[in-house]
Design an enzyme around this catalytic site. Sequence first.
Site, PDB file in Angstrom:
ATOM      1  N   ASN A   8       0.872  -1.175   0.000  1.00 12.37           N
ATOM      2  CA  ASN A   8       0.000   0.000   0.000  1.00 12.37           C
ATOM      3  C   ASN A   8       0.913   1.230   0.000  1.00 12.37           C
ATOM      4  O   ASN A   8       1.479   1.593   1.027  1.00 12.37           O
ATOM      5  CB  ASN A   8      -0.888  -0.028   1.250  1.00 12.37           C
ATOM      6  CG  ASN A   8      -1.883   1.121   1.262  1.00 12.37           C
ATOM      7  OD1 ASN A   8      -1.847   2.004   0.404  1.00 12.37           O
ATOM      8  ND2 ASN A   8      -2.768   1.110   2.249  1.00 12.37           N
ATOM      9  N   ARG A  90      -2.327  -2.143  -3.675  1.00 12.27           N
ATOM     10  CA  ARG A  90      -3.584  -1.437  -3.488  1.00 12.27           C
ATOM     11  C   ARG A  90      -3.592  -0.232  -4.430  1.00 12.27           C
ATOM     12  O   ARG A  90      -2.633   0.538  -4.467  1.00 12.27           O
ATOM     13  CB  ARG A  90      -3.690  -0.937  -2.050  1.00 12.27           C
ATOM     14  CG  ARG A  90      -4.943  -0.149  -1.841  1.00 12.27           C
ATOM     15  CD  ARG A  90      -4.845   0.770  -0.659  1.00 12.27           C
ATOM     16  NE  ARG A  90      -6.120   1.445  -0.481  1.00 12.27           N
ATOM     17  CZ  ARG A  90      -6.272   2.521   0.270  1.00 12.27           C
ATOM     18  NH1 ARG A  90      -5.267   3.028   0.919  1.00 12.27           N
ATOM     19  NH2 ARG A  90      -7.460   3.079   0.372  1.00 12.27           N
ATOM     20  N   HIS A 179     -12.506   2.218  -0.549  1.00 14.61           N
ATOM     21  CA  HIS A 179     -12.430   1.250   0.560  1.00 14.61           C
ATOM     22  C   HIS A 179     -13.128  -0.078   0.237  1.00 14.61           C
ATOM     23  O   HIS A 179     -13.467  -0.838   1.143  1.00 14.61           O
ATOM     24  CB  HIS A 179     -13.087   1.798   1.851  1.00 14.61           C
ATOM     25  CG  HIS A 179     -12.344   2.908   2.501  1.00 14.61           C
ATOM     26  ND1 HIS A 179     -12.982   3.933   3.163  1.00 14.61           N
ATOM     27  CD2 HIS A 179     -11.029   3.170   2.595  1.00 14.61           C
ATOM     28  CE1 HIS A 179     -12.086   4.774   3.648  1.00 14.61           C
ATOM     29  NE2 HIS A 179     -10.896   4.338   3.304  1.00 14.61           N
ATOM     30  N   ARG A 240     -10.691  15.165   6.134  1.00 12.15           N
ATOM     31  CA  ARG A 240     -11.528  15.431   4.954  1.00 12.15           C
ATOM     32  C   ARG A 240     -12.928  15.853   5.382  1.00 12.15           C
ATOM     33  O   ARG A 240     -13.481  15.315   6.345  1.00 12.15           O
ATOM     34  CB  ARG A 240     -11.634  14.174   4.082  1.00 12.15           C
ATOM     35  CG  ARG A 240     -10.454  14.020   3.154  1.00 12.15           C
ATOM     36  CD  ARG A 240     -10.518  12.725   2.374  1.00 12.15           C
ATOM     37  NE  ARG A 240      -9.467  11.827   2.798  1.00 12.15           N
ATOM     38  CZ  ARG A 240      -9.404  10.536   2.507  1.00 12.15           C
ATOM     39  NH1 ARG A 240     -10.338   9.968   1.791  1.00 12.15           N
ATOM     40  NH2 ARG A 240      -8.400   9.809   2.928  1.00 12.15           N
ATOM     41  N   GLU A 383      -7.049  -5.550   4.727  1.00  7.62           N
ATOM     42  CA  GLU A 383      -6.993  -5.286   3.288  1.00  7.62           C
ATOM     43  C   GLU A 383      -5.803  -5.994   2.655  1.00  7.62           C
ATOM     44  O   GLU A 383      -5.875  -6.445   1.514  1.00  7.62           O
ATOM     45  CB  GLU A 383      -6.904  -3.775   3.045  1.00  7.62           C
ATOM     46  CG  GLU A 383      -8.227  -3.076   3.336  1.00  7.62           C
ATOM     47  CD  GLU A 383      -8.077  -1.588   3.581  1.00  7.62           C
ATOM     48  OE1 GLU A 383      -7.563  -1.222   4.658  1.00  7.62           O
ATOM     49  OE2 GLU A 383      -8.465  -0.798   2.726  1.00  7.62           O
TER      50      GLU A 383
END
Length: 398
Positions: A8, A90, A179, A240, A383
């Site tokens: 990642n 990813r 996601h 965010r 993940e």
Amino acid sequence: MEKTISINAGSSTLKFKLFEMPEETVIASGAVDRIGIDGSVFTIKTADGQKKEIKQPIKNHEEAVNLLLNELLSQKIIKSYDEITGVGHRVVAGGEIFKDSALITDKALQQIEDLKEYAPLHNPANAVGIKAFKKVLPNVTSVAVFDTSFHESLPAKNYIYSIPYEYYEKYGVRKYGAHGTSHKFVAGRAAKLMGKPLEELNLITLHLGAGGSITAIKHGESYDTSMGFTPLSGITMATRSGDVDASLVAYLMEKLQVKNPNDFIDILNKKSGLFGISGISPDLRDIEDQKDSNPRAQLAIDIFVNNIVKYIGSYAAELGSIDGIVFTAGIGENSWKMRGRIGRALKLFNVEVDDEINQNGSGARFITKPNSGVPMMVIPTDEELAIAREVEKFKNEK
Ligand code: ADP
């Protein structure tokens, strides 16, 4: 011994996990932080729990990859590079091109780079990570796993924005979500915990990390999701803003004398959310520490909870019925306080949180009482494992 490494890559970071496959055993994990910035540091943790930290200048991602692979050799975690037979990367945005994970060819890499406007903080960094590995391990099965792929099943009514349709046709402007790898993974685990086939379940999955998104899962497939064209929309996140009225962009650009729209988007991405509201920190733990003394800390928490509750309410209405609510990622897995607040706010659904298990339990579990109107669960996401499993599919096709 076949090994697969999940990567990642961010703009100044490269996180990794090395698995023995198909056993799915974690052999090593770690990260390179502050790539290209003063104070670069590489950390590696091995299966026996040993941790090692190396502080040295690391100029770019290629140097990071070289350091990582050398360290795997020198610590005898691998005997030669040949043991690594798969690399999974990813990638945040796959647009409408990548409906599933993809073998990384020169063309695919170019397409990932071309999608940079769909995830400006992520895709360019993901591409840099891919290139760095390609250079060092050119012949290994290399697979891109997209955050957007799980949301491929969204119906048009949930991905078309209420703006002129031709912008979708000409420029690909639509909701893509993000996601997806995590939402899919935790939904699968939740179904196992519930002892039911995923295809029979309607779930609402809450991925609450520094970035956060909520997905409505209908009969096991993504039906609606809170992130949009980019990962900026949806719920309040660490830095965010989540959803805002688009008109404030033009208004505030004038007030703040910001000339370049991207500079304003940067404010919405990096200076907003929990950090922007509280003025304290993007980290929820810091905000929790000050909530009794600082009203803006309490306000940030209230807004965060309320936003999530509103999404759950609207997704429940869209789905018609819900079989479970799943918490995952940094906040979802670790903050029993946040889970408790959200559970208590869901009175409409007669949610009954089991405070003891919520607070003191660990791992994948139900956190509601048996009589709860809707069961809530904590499911730790992984993940990296999901990515490694995707790589396996391509290895088997070879
Ligand atoms: P990322 O989106 O970077 O992958 P993570 O899923 O690792 O993020 O989540 C990181 C966030 O989780 C941190 O910003 C922190 O606010 C939050 N977090 C982690 N542990 C706790 C905790 N015990 N209480 C509250 N928040 C926590």
